[in-house]
Structures are given as structure tokens and as C-alpha cells.
Design an enzyme around this catalytic site. Structure first.
Site, PDB file in Angstrom:
ATOM      1  N   GLN A 102      48.657  25.275  22.769  1.00  0.00           N
ATOM      2  CA  GLN A 102      47.243  25.121  23.126  1.00  0.00           C
ATOM      3  C   GLN A 102      46.462  24.826  21.851  1.00  0.00           C
ATOM      4  OE1 GLN A 102      44.388  28.431  23.993  1.00  0.00           O
ATOM      5  NE2 GLN A 102      44.469  27.628  26.081  1.00  0.00           N
ATOM      6  N   TYR A 172      34.462  27.405  24.415  1.00  0.00           N
ATOM      7  CA  TYR A 172      34.900  27.073  23.070  1.00  0.00           C
ATOM      8  C   TYR A 172      34.188  25.770  22.682  1.00  0.00           C
ATOM      9  CZ  TYR A 172      38.524  30.711  22.858  1.00  0.00           C
ATOM     10  OH  TYR A 172      39.189  31.911  22.791  1.00  0.00           O
TER      11      TYR A 172
END
Length: 397
Positions: A102, A172
Site C-alpha cells: 500500500q 490521507y
């Protein structure tokens, strides 16, 4: 002739990668990288999931830049990290599973005090976790971070990963640019939806340009921030269409929630407020106890709890989709397959029982014994685990 849904426990293609089944271990920060490098403990964590039958396990969180971490203990992608990452991918492959990294940048969720470098966001914003203000990202910052995603993907290929997952969720950095609640810019990266989506689309394009068809490229993508005035379903559907039409993604893992403003919107179930507060030093501990109920809101748990929202994406998109959220039983997996989702992802259920995939395959009525108490969530700071099945380390520092 009626459509026959695929068997989730038979091999399937994810872009150029053949998986032994359609079950993905979702990214959950492991808390096992104290020096921002792979450890034997991290390898053991993912080896257990691979040995337990998952088709793909996802390593979280591989930041693309040092300031893009939620704290300085997380891996960030640089040449020094590659040998350890290669040991990790080799171990997972030896168990018959594939492995994904990720990739992302925490942006406003980053802990600047821990990282000892400023955090970035669409604009200046106070972060109560590190008691500092984020810096407004300049055009040069956006270009650097876009290039950093491509460079991180190249390093992932060197390290033997089969896939990368681009983190476009949970507010994010890239997700925060998508959010009208967080992005108040008036330049080419703010304002209209097309402008707010530019960073995500440029990043996916840069990564695909770097790796070609050598590995699979997924995006973890917010359907809904769960925040008033934030990125919601209608805008999310439009951006998802653009990302699909761009042709840079092999699949999209659908998620919700904001690590910055409403994390429980993703997790659902019990709210371990006391345990969360205890994981932080003073004075943050006091702050969490005082205002934690407003931040850690309560949402009831049910199996496949994101299915209704995800069905709208399935109806609109010609792109493989990964259903996440409450995938804890054979029934939930079968429902996902019948509804046209190509893959499912699970996290807490595999923390409780890394061998669950084998049991789900072999038992038609199998279900996870995870209670959704969510006490695994505060353990991310000292080694993510299920406190029900691994209580011995509950006080480990």
C-alpha cells in the site's frame, strides 16, 4: 441462462497477476517496523496470513516520502528498505500467496512531531494529534509527491511485490484533496471536482507509466468520507468513473471514513475509547478522553456493511471492484460474488484468525469469531493484533 457467480476460492486474475483465490487481506498498519524497515515480526505477520489461505496480503503502510508517515516508525520507500521488503515478499510467495504494497502519503494525518518534518495538506490546518499546523502543499510539493509514488512503485517491483495499492482514501493526502471540506484551494487542484480529482488521476497515471503491466495497480478509494460537507457518494462515483476511464487501475477497493475526522465510519462496532486514550502520551490522552466521543462515533456493525453503497459503484463501473467492510462469513463472500464484485477484502477477521480463509473455503456456514470489539485498533502503536486471541502481548511497549 442465469449468470453463474465466480467461486471466490478458485484462482482469478488481478490485472497481470494470477491469485489463488479472490480473498485479499486488507491493509492494516502492523506496528512491527520500529526502525521504518522490515523486521522478522512483520514477515511472520504476513506469512501467517499467506499460510492461512489468503490470495493476496497487503503491506501497510509504505509511505512514498518520509513526511508522509503517520509516525516515524512506518516504512517509507527508499533503496535501504528494498532488501528487507524482498525477504518479506519471498516469504509470502513461499506460502503460495501474492503480496501488495500500500503506497500513499498521510498528508494531514501525518504526525509531524514524530516524523520531525512538516506535514502537508491542501491548506493550513491544525492537527490535534501532534499539536502542529500542516503546511499548504505547493505545486512543487504535488509534483514531488506524485513522482514519489511512481518511484515507490518502481522500488516495489524491485522488491518482488505483485501489486501496489494507491491510498486514495481516509482523508490521507490525495483523499484530502478530493474533499470539499478539507480542500479550499482556488488553483488547479481545488474548487471544481475535476480540479480536486487532478492529484489522484495524475498519481495513478504516473504509477502506471512507471510499472507498465509488470504488476497490478489498485486504488483504495473513498466512497464517502462520512463527514459533513466532505467527499460523498455522488462526487465519488464521478471520480471513480474518471479513474476507470483513464485505464490506469486494475481494480478499486471501496472504502469509507476519515482517519482525520471520523475513523469509526469505516470500522463499525464497539468504540474502545479508554484503550485508545491509553495508547497516547499526555496531554493527548486527556484530550481523547474529553472529546473522544465526538471523534470516535459509534456505528452499528453488520455483515457486509458497505454493500449498499458499493452496489452503486458496481452498477456504474466497468472495473474490477474489491468489497470491503464486514466480510467475515462465507455468506458475505457469496453475496459479494453474486452481486458482481470480483474480490473481497478482510482485516479484523484475519487478525482474529489468520487461518480463516481455509475454514471459509471448507465450511459452507463458516463465520469469523471476531466480536468487532475493535480493541485491535489501539494496538497498532505496539504491534497490531487481536487481543482476544493474543492477550499475552497486551502490555507490550
Amino acid at each position: 441462462m442465469p449468470h453463474q457467480p465466480p467461486d471466490a476460492f478458485q484462482p482469478a486474475m488481478l490485472g497481470p497477476v494470477r491469485l489463488r483465490n479472490r480473498i485479499i487481506k486488507a491493509a492494516t498498519f502492523e506496528g512491527r517496523t520500529p526502525d521504518a524497515l522490515v523486521t522478522d515480526e512483520l514477515i511472520a505477520f504476513h506469512r501467517a496470513v499467506a499460510a492461512g489461505g489468503a490470495g493476496l496480503t497487503t503491506v501497510a503502510y509504505c509511505a512514498v516520502a518520509p513526511e508522509g508517515r503517520t509516525d516515524r516508525h512506518q516504512i517509507w520507500m527508499r533503496p535501504d528498505a528494498v532488501p528487507g521488503l524482498r525477504r518479506l515478499t519471498d516469504a509470502v510467495h513461499a506460502e503460495g500467496a501474492a503480496i501488495s504494497a500500500q503506497l500513499g502519503h498521510a498528508g494531514p494525518v501525518a504526525n509531524a512531531a514524530s516524523n520531525r518534518v512538516p506535514a502537508f495538506a491542501p491548506g493550513k490546518r491544525f492537527n490535534p494529534i501532534d499539536m502542529r499546523f500542516t503546511h499548504a502543499a505547493t505545486h512543487a510539493d504535488v509534483r514531488r509527491i506524485t513522482d514519489a509514488h511512481a518511484n515507490a512503485a518502481r522500488l516495489a517491483v524491485e522488491a518482488g511485490f505483485d501489486a501496489v495499492e494507491l491510498h486514495f482514501g481516509h482523508n490521507y493526502l490525495i483523499s484530502s484533496f478530493l474533499s470539499p471540506a478539507l480542500n479550499k484551494r482556488s488553483d488547479q487542484y481545488g474548487g471544481s471536482l475535476a480540479h480536486r480529482a487532478r492529484f489522484a488521476r495524475q498519481t495513478a497515471d504516473a504509477v502506471r507509466g512507471e510499472v507498465g503491466d509488470t504488476i497490478a495497480v489498485l486504488a483504495k478509494f473513498n466512497m464517502d468520507d462520512g463527514v459533513r460537507g466532505g467527499f460523498g457518494l455522488d462526487e465519488s462515483l464521478e471520480v471513480a468513473r474518471w479513474l476507470a476511464e483513464d485505464g490506469n487501475l486494475d481494480a478499486m477497493e471501496l472504502t469509507v471514513g476519515s482517519s482525520l475526522l471520523n475513523p469509526m465510519y469505516l470500522f463499525r462496532g464497539d468504540v474502545p475509547l479508554r484503550e485508545f486514550a491509553a495508547a497516547f502520551p499526555l496531554p493527548q490522552r486527556w484530550g481523547i478522553r474529553l472529546v473522544g466521543k465526538r471523534f470516535l462515533r459509534s456505528y452499528p456493525y453488520r455483515d457486509a456493511y458497505l454493500l449498499d453503497e458499493a452496489r452503486r459503484f458496481r452498477a456504474e463501473l466497468d472495473l474490477p471492484l474489491v468489497l470491503l467492510g464486514g466480510i467475515a462469513s462465507r455468506a458475505a463472500i457469496d453475496t459479494a460474488m453474486a452481486d458482481g464484485f470480483e474480490f473481497v477484502a478482510m482485516a479484523r477477521a484475519l487478525l482474529h484468525d489468520p487461518d480463516l480463509v481455509h475454514r471459509l473455503r471448507d465450511e459452507a456456514n463458516a463465520t469469523s469469531l471476531c466480536t468487532h470489539c475493535n480493541q485491535c485498533m489501539p494496538t497498532i502503536y505496539r504491534g497490531t493484533r487481536c487481543v482476544l486471541t493474543n492477550p499475552a502481548n497486551a502490555t507490550r511497549s
